[in-house]
Design an enzyme around this catalytic site. Structure first.
Site, short mmCIF file in Angstrom:
data_model
loop_
_atom_site.label_atom_id
_atom_site.label_comp_id
_atom_site.label_asym_id
_atom_site.label_seq_id
_atom_site.Cartn_x
_atom_site.Cartn_y
_atom_site.Cartn_z
N ARG A 236 0.84 -1.19 0.00
CA ARG A 236 0.00 0.00 0.00
C ARG A 236 0.88 1.25 0.00
O ARG A 236 1.90 1.29 0.70
CB ARG A 236 -0.91 0.04 1.25
CG ARG A 236 -2.11 -0.90 1.22
CD ARG A 236 -3.18 -0.50 0.19
NE ARG A 236 -4.31 -1.40 0.17
CZ ARG A 236 -4.46 -2.45 -0.65
NH1 ARG A 236 -3.54 -2.72 -1.56
NH2 ARG A 236 -5.54 -3.20 -0.60
N ASP A 260 3.69 -0.40 -7.30
CA ASP A 260 2.37 -0.76 -7.83
C ASP A 260 1.27 0.04 -7.13
O ASP A 260 0.15 0.09 -7.60
CB ASP A 260 2.13 -2.27 -7.63
CG ASP A 260 0.85 -2.75 -8.32
OD1 ASP A 260 0.62 -2.34 -9.47
OD2 ASP A 260 0.09 -3.53 -7.70
N GLU A 265 -4.06 7.36 -4.72
CA GLU A 265 -4.26 6.81 -6.07
C GLU A 265 -5.53 7.39 -6.68
O GLU A 265 -6.49 7.61 -5.97
CB GLU A 265 -4.41 5.28 -5.97
CG GLU A 265 -3.11 4.60 -5.62
CD GLU A 265 -3.25 3.09 -5.47
OE1 GLU A 265 -4.27 2.52 -5.92
OE2 GLU A 265 -2.34 2.48 -4.89
N HIS A 283 -1.48 -0.15 -9.90
CA HIS A 283 -2.16 -1.05 -8.95
C HIS A 283 -2.70 -2.31 -9.65
O HIS A 283 -3.91 -2.54 -9.69
CB HIS A 283 -3.28 -0.31 -8.22
CG HIS A 283 -3.62 -0.93 -6.90
ND1 HIS A 283 -3.99 -0.20 -5.79
CD2 HIS A 283 -3.63 -2.24 -6.51
CE1 HIS A 283 -4.22 -1.03 -4.78
NE2 HIS A 283 -4.01 -2.27 -5.20
P1 NAP Z 1 -0.76 -11.14 5.43
O1 NAP Z 1 -0.68 -12.57 5.07
O2 NAP Z 1 -1.62 -10.71 6.56
O3 NAP Z 1 0.74 -10.64 5.69
C1 NAP Z 1 1.05 -9.41 6.25
C2 NAP Z 1 2.43 -9.52 6.90
O4 NAP Z 1 2.81 -8.23 7.38
C3 NAP Z 1 2.45 -10.48 8.09
O5 NAP Z 1 3.56 -11.31 7.96
C4 NAP Z 1 2.60 -9.56 9.30
O6 NAP Z 1 3.37 -10.21 10.31
C5 NAP Z 1 3.35 -8.36 8.69
N1 NAP Z 1 3.09 -7.12 9.43
C6 NAP Z 1 1.89 -6.60 9.80
N2 NAP Z 1 2.07 -5.46 10.49
C7 NAP Z 1 3.40 -5.26 10.55
C8 NAP Z 1 4.21 -4.27 11.15
N3 NAP Z 1 3.68 -3.25 11.84
N4 NAP Z 1 5.55 -4.37 11.04
C9 NAP Z 1 6.11 -5.42 10.37
N5 NAP Z 1 5.40 -6.40 9.78
C10 NAP Z 1 4.06 -6.31 9.87
O7 NAP Z 1 -1.23 -10.27 4.19
P2 NAP Z 1 -1.03 -10.58 2.63
O8 NAP Z 1 -2.17 -11.39 2.14
O9 NAP Z 1 0.35 -11.05 2.40
O10 NAP Z 1 -1.23 -9.09 2.05
C11 NAP Z 1 -0.35 -8.06 2.43
C12 NAP Z 1 -0.82 -6.72 1.93
O11 NAP Z 1 -0.63 -6.66 0.52
C13 NAP Z 1 -2.31 -6.44 2.11
O12 NAP Z 1 -2.59 -5.92 3.39
C14 NAP Z 1 -2.62 -5.46 1.01
O13 NAP Z 1 -2.56 -4.15 1.50
C15 NAP Z 1 -1.50 -5.67 0.00
N6 NAP Z 1 -2.03 -6.14 -1.30
C16 NAP Z 1 -1.78 -5.40 -2.41
C17 NAP Z 1 -2.27 -5.82 -3.64
C18 NAP Z 1 -2.01 -5.03 -4.89
O14 NAP Z 1 -2.88 -5.02 -5.75
N7 NAP Z 1 -0.86 -4.42 -5.06
C19 NAP Z 1 -3.01 -7.00 -3.73
C20 NAP Z 1 -3.20 -7.75 -2.57
C21 NAP Z 1 -2.70 -7.30 -1.36
P3 NAP Z 1 3.18 -9.84 11.87
O15 NAP Z 1 1.72 -9.80 12.14
O16 NAP Z 1 3.93 -10.91 12.59
O17 NAP Z 1 3.85 -8.50 12.05
#
Ligand code: NAP
Length: 317
Positions: A236, A260, A265, A283
């Site tokens: 994000r 991305d 945006e 995106h």
């Molecule tokens: P996820 O499985 O929940 O993974 C998020 C990771 O971030 C977890 O390992 C979490 O570990 C870590 N995290 C959370 N808060 C943190 C902090 N304050 N400091 C350090 N690490 C932190 O989520 P995901 O499915 O991989 O998706 C991740 C993100 O990608 C989404 O939230 C979304 O915003 C983005 N996304 C973007 C697109 C796009 O179109 N570009 C598409 C899909 C998703 P801990 O809880 O242990 O910290």
């Protein structure tokens, strides 16, 4: 039959599924609803199927009709929704995890490749014509042996790690909690951001936008990166302080960025456009037919599950 408002267009097959499952109000012009219009259109509805372009902040949520019991977000991220405000109103919020992991990781890897191998400049030159091959023409950074720092080693981060490892990169990561060995797959854990950044030749931002992560990559933390590091963001825009990043590109502290996602945006900071070393995409993370279909179907199923059982496995608040 429950009535729902679908705030943006979905792929047609998914809209048909929604119409079979609910009395569904579609947005056939795919108009970006103002908060006022979204509230008006929610009148008489039991649930919302929202998109990341809908800003469901405290004020908007407080004005939603009493009948709204669920907001099913058509995304895995939910930074566009004030979860606490929804909880106070006893509105369930759900997301679409897993189904978009692979597609988003593909874009995450594309950002790494595009930024390191100067794809923006290469595409522009190839289209323009007249370029002259030489031994030092558009020399980029090779991934083999480079250290990849993953900030947020969750579903998407782990998939990027797996692909990057096969390209010969050495994986480091930071999460608030260390992963189990099977999820780490040999990646090196850092329990704080500074330690991760200091070993990241390439950084891949994969953590959610939250109060904790807003502007996490800023003027001070950029300095922890090695000189000439590459920064990519598939998560994000809120996580990066754009002014600080553009300044770091200008000073060549940062070699290139691969982005991305952006703050505000689709109006990204124009400073990025001036830099040939910015490899930028609009995106596209989850933008494949299979993935968008799976996401919309899951967002519909989340509402159905919620009304059938009173709960939902993808509830996030
Ligand atoms: P996820 O499985 O929940 O993974 C998020 C990771 O971030 C977890 O390992 C979490 O570990 C870590 N995290 C959370 N808060 C943190 C902090 N304050 N400091 C350090 N690490 C932190 O989520 P995901 O499915 O991989 O998706 C991740 C993100 O990608 C989404 O939230 C979304 O915003 C983005 N996304 C973007 C697109 C796009 O179109 N570009 C598409 C899909 C998703 P801990 O809880 O242990 O910290």
């Amino acid at each position: 039959m429950k009535k729902i408002l679908i705030t943006r267009r979905l792929l047609r097959s998914c809209e048909e599924k929604a119409e079979k499952t609910f009395k569904a109000n579609l947005n056939l012009n795919d108009e970006l609803y103002s908060q006022k219009k979204l509230i008006e259109l929610s009148e008489g509805c039991d649930g919302l199927l929202s998109s990341l372009t809908d800003k469901l902040d405290t004020e908007t949520i407080s004005k939603l009709p009493e009948s709204i019991k669920i907001i099913s977000n058509f995304a895995v991220g939910f930074g566009n929704i004030d979860l606490e405000a929804a909880k106070k109103r006893d509105i369930a919020v759900t997301n679409t995890p897993e189904v978009l992991t692979d597609a988003t990781a593909e874009i995450g890897v594309l950002l790494i490749l595009g930024a390191c191998r100067r794809a923006s400049e290469g595409i522009a030159s190839a289209r323009e014509g007249g370029w002259k091959w030489s031994a030092d023409y558009l020399i980029g950074k090779q991934l083999t042996g480079a250290r990849l720092g993953i900030l947020g080693m969750g579903r998407i981060g782990q998939k990027i790690a797996k692909i990057a490892k096969s390209l010969g990169m050495v994986i480091h990561y930071h999460n608030r909690s260390k992963l189990s060995g099977d999820k780490e797959q040999g990646a090196i854990y850092h329990n704080n951001l500074k330690d991760l950044l200091s070993v990241s030749d390439v950084l891949s931002i994969c953590c959610p936008a939250s109060k904790e992560t807003v502007d996490m990559i800023n003027k001070d933390t950029i300095e922890y990166l090695p000189k000439g590091a590459v920064v990519t963001n598939v998560a994000r825009g809120d996580i990066v302080d754009d002014e600080a990043m553009i300044d770091a590109l200008e000073r060549r502290k940062i070699y290139a960025v691969g982005l991305d996602v952006y703050k505000n945006e689709p109006n990204l900071n124009p400073g990025y456009l001036k830099h040939k070393s910015a490899f930028i995409l609009p995106h596209l993370g989850s933008a494949t037919k299979d993935t968008r279909t799976a996401m919309a179907n899951l967002a519909i199923d989340n509402i159905d599950e919620f009304f059938n059982t009173g709960n939902c496995k993808n509830k996030v608040n």
